[in-house]
Design a protein around this motif. Structure first.
Motif, mmCIF file in Angstrom:
data_model
loop_
_atom_site.group_PDB
_atom_site.id
_atom_site.type_symbol
_atom_site.label_atom_id
_atom_site.label_comp_id
_atom_site.label_asym_id
_atom_site.label_seq_id
_atom_site.Cartn_x
_atom_site.Cartn_y
_atom_site.Cartn_z
ATOM 1 N N SER A 364 0.950 -1.260 -0.001
ATOM 2 C CA SER A 364 0.050 0.078 0.019
ATOM 3 C C SER A 364 1.182 1.303 0.006
ATOM 4 O O SER A 364 1.914 1.259 0.239
ATOM 5 C CB SER A 364 -0.873 0.057 1.325
ATOM 6 O OG SER A 364 -0.252 0.142 2.302
ATOM 7 N N ALA A 365 0.076 2.374 -0.267
ATOM 8 C CA ALA A 365 1.007 3.629 -0.031
ATOM 9 C C ALA A 365 1.548 3.895 1.143
ATOM 10 O O ALA A 365 2.805 4.404 1.288
ATOM 11 C CB ALA A 365 -0.011 4.798 -0.561
ATOM 12 N N GLY A 366 0.804 3.372 2.093
ATOM 13 C CA GLY A 366 1.352 3.715 3.320
ATOM 14 C C GLY A 366 2.489 2.891 3.748
ATOM 15 O O GLY A 366 3.543 3.218 4.470
ATOM 16 N N GLY A 367 2.502 1.730 3.255
ATOM 17 C CA GLY A 367 3.514 0.591 3.568
ATOM 18 C C GLY A 367 4.794 1.275 2.795
ATOM 19 O O GLY A 367 5.924 0.986 3.495
ATOM 20 N N GLN A 368 4.728 1.726 1.759
ATOM 21 C CA GLN A 368 5.854 2.188 0.801
ATOM 22 C C GLN A 368 6.371 3.458 1.443
ATOM 23 O O GLN A 368 7.586 3.421 1.604
ATOM 24 C CB GLN A 368 5.349 2.525 -0.493
ATOM 25 C CG GLN A 368 4.974 1.120 -1.479
ATOM 26 C CD GLN A 368 4.981 1.402 -2.883
ATOM 27 O OE1 GLN A 368 6.048 1.839 -3.447
ATOM 28 N NE2 GLN A 368 3.938 1.185 -3.357
ATOM 29 N N ILE A 369 5.718 4.402 2.026
ATOM 30 C CA ILE A 369 6.148 5.628 2.540
ATOM 31 C C ILE A 369 6.763 5.099 4.014
ATOM 32 O O ILE A 369 7.856 5.831 4.294
ATOM 33 C CB ILE A 369 5.196 6.839 2.643
ATOM 34 C CG1 ILE A 369 6.053 8.103 2.860
ATOM 35 C CG2 ILE A 369 4.066 6.450 4.147
ATOM 36 C CD1 ILE A 369 4.742 9.197 2.904
#
Length: 502
Positions: A364-369
């Motif tokens: 997810s975007a949260g995981g990547q950030i």
């Protein structure tokens, strides 16, 4: 060498503020260009979907890096040849003037090519000034008795750089909030945002330029350059002594010192590590809006939403990764040593980035950030801290600023490379492919540090007497002093090593 004139607490604080401004400006000026280019696209490239073409955007970003290289090497040479005092402060003039000219980009009547040319030329001038601050402020920090160890004083300069990066995004978000209504009504209102954003960054430079020019010469330069030349000239009463080496004499000193194989290898190692590190750090900082958009964190329904999410996401990365990493790095060099810092955190960064590359398409975007933030935490905590510190500790006063300028300039060469290639690389390989490549670079960065000696516990006198580069030097000695004598077969000074433990 003890400084007989120990500064007061207020004098120490003043030094940090005055010297730290250059690094603050570096972090600020390098960072803002990513969002400035985005806003230039909205205003001047509406026929291209509101996006500055990749090559033209890279030119604006890359010219700053080209100026940084020229400034770092030029001011490094001048700082050694003419003295710290004669040169310090001049670099801020270029930073202020170049930025003012960027801000004064004509509002009307400029073609798209004219906008690109104007911004590129004046960003080059800004970079020249910012680049000149690297060798000068770092050498001053290493050679002045302020408080704490030499490593703490030098690495605290990096904290100002990170404050500059963070301030750039905070000011950006504040300006966006202030102009939100105008921007939502007419996107051309971002013109005010980018001009004010760049202008605010030079206010600290203007406030401290006089203090820089009034700063005294360092005790190390007085002792090892001025007094040493004066003693040598006593044999000739007609020789006029000046408080500098001079360009020609410095050139001879530099060639002689680095004709030694060990010295040359050490300079190559710190320069190569800085080059590889900046491919990553500048690739991420210059293109943070693009990266955040590609991982799905900065995609907004409107242009304002996109800018807002870019600013907020960047602040999160700074607050959770870069700033804590820089603060921790102040104490690490004296605890675990410079080589351990660069090696272990380089490998840790490589592992995190490899994991990010592995899950990049599904996370997810949260995981990547989160992975992006963690990788930046490791970079700032260990890798960048050691890379920033080692060049100023390895080499003696007569070549210290020049060597630091070459190492830092090599780093900016990495930044220049990534400025012109990162966008195309991302388009061709995607975020997972790029991050996997950066992981391999950090594995190399971690290993190359073993080509240089450990500088933990060494004094300026040890560095001057070439103690660090002697074969068989005990790595665990906390303090080494030795008089210089004749060179051995490899050109390394022979001397008796004595341990003076407190």
């Amino acid at each position: 060498m003890a400084n007989p004139h120990e500064p007061t607490l207020m004098e120490s604080i003043k030094f940090f503020c005055v010297a730290g401004v250059g690094y603050f400006a570096d972090g600020y000026m390098v960072t803002v260009i990513g969002v400035v280019v985005t806003m230039l696209g909205y205003v001047y490239f509406k026929d291209n979907g509101g996006v500055v073409p990749t090559l033209q955007g890279s030119a604006i970003k890359g010219c700053m890096n080209a100026g940084l290289i020229l400034g770092q090497i030029s001011f490094g040479i001048l700082g050694d040849a003419l003295g710290r005092k004669k040169v310090y402060g001049k670099e801020l003039m270029f930073t202020i003037f170049g930025t003012l000219m960027c801000i004064l980009l004509p509002w009307k009547g400029f073609s798209q090519g004219g906008v690109i040319a104007w911004m590129s030329v004046w960003r080059l001038v800004t970079g020249f000034g910012v680049g000149g601050d690297y060798p000068m402020s770092s050498v001053l920090a290493a050679e002045r008795s302020v408080f704490g160890s030499r490593a703490k004083v030098v690495t605290m300069m990096r904290v100002f750089q990170m404050f500059g990066i963070t301030a750039a995004y905070v000011v950006f978000v504040i300006l966006l909030a202030g102009y939100r209504q105008q921007i939502e009504q007419n996107i051309d209102a971002v013109e005010w945002v980018w001009r004010l954003l760049m202008g605010i960054g030079i206010i600290p430079c203007i406030l401290t330029i006089y203090s820089r020019m009034a700063m005294n010469e360092t005790e190390a330069y007085k002792r090892y350059i001025i007094e040493d030349r004066s003693a040598q000239s006593n044999q000739n009463e007609h020789e006029k002594i000046q408080d500098k080496q001079g360009i020609r004499n410095h050139s001879t000193q530099f060639r002689t010192y680095f004709s030694n194989r060990r010295h040359a290898i050490a300079l190559f190692a710190v320069s190569f590590a800085w080059f590889l590190n900046n491919i990553s750090t500048y690739g991420i900082s210059l293109n943070q809006p693009t990266i955040l958009a590609l991982i799905g964190y900065a995609n907004g329904a409107t242009k304002f939403d996109t800018l807002w999410k870019t600013g907020v996401g960047s602040i999160i990365i700074q607050a959770a990764g870069n700033v804590p990493g820089d603060i921790i790095s102040i104490w690490l060099p004296d605890l675990i040593g410079r080589r351990n810092m660069q090696f272990f955190f380089g490998i840790a960064t490589a592992v995190v980035m490899a994991a990010w590359a592995g899950v990049g398409k599904t996370a997810s975007a949260g995981g990547q950030i989160t992975l992006l933030t963690l990788s930046q935490l490791f970079v700032q905590t260990g890798v960048s801290g050691a890379i920033f510190l080692l060049p100023v500790e390895l080499f003696p006063t007569r070549v210290r600023a020049t060597a630091y300028g070459i190492a830092a300039g090599s780093g900016q060469a990495g930044g220049l490379l990534t400025a012109f290639s990162f966008g195309n690389f991302v388009a061709a390989a995607g975020i997972p492919g790029v991050v996997g490549f950066l992981a391999s670079l950090y594995a190399i960065v971690g290993c190359v540090v073993w080509l240089v000696p450990e500088t933990k516990g060494s004094t300026l006198e040890d560095i001057e007497n070439d103690v660090l580069f002697r074969k068989g030097r005990p790595a665990d000695l906390e303090h080494l002093t030795a008089p210089s004598s004749q060179d051995d077969e490899e050109g390394v000074t022979k001397a008796t090593v004595t341990s003076n433990k407190a």
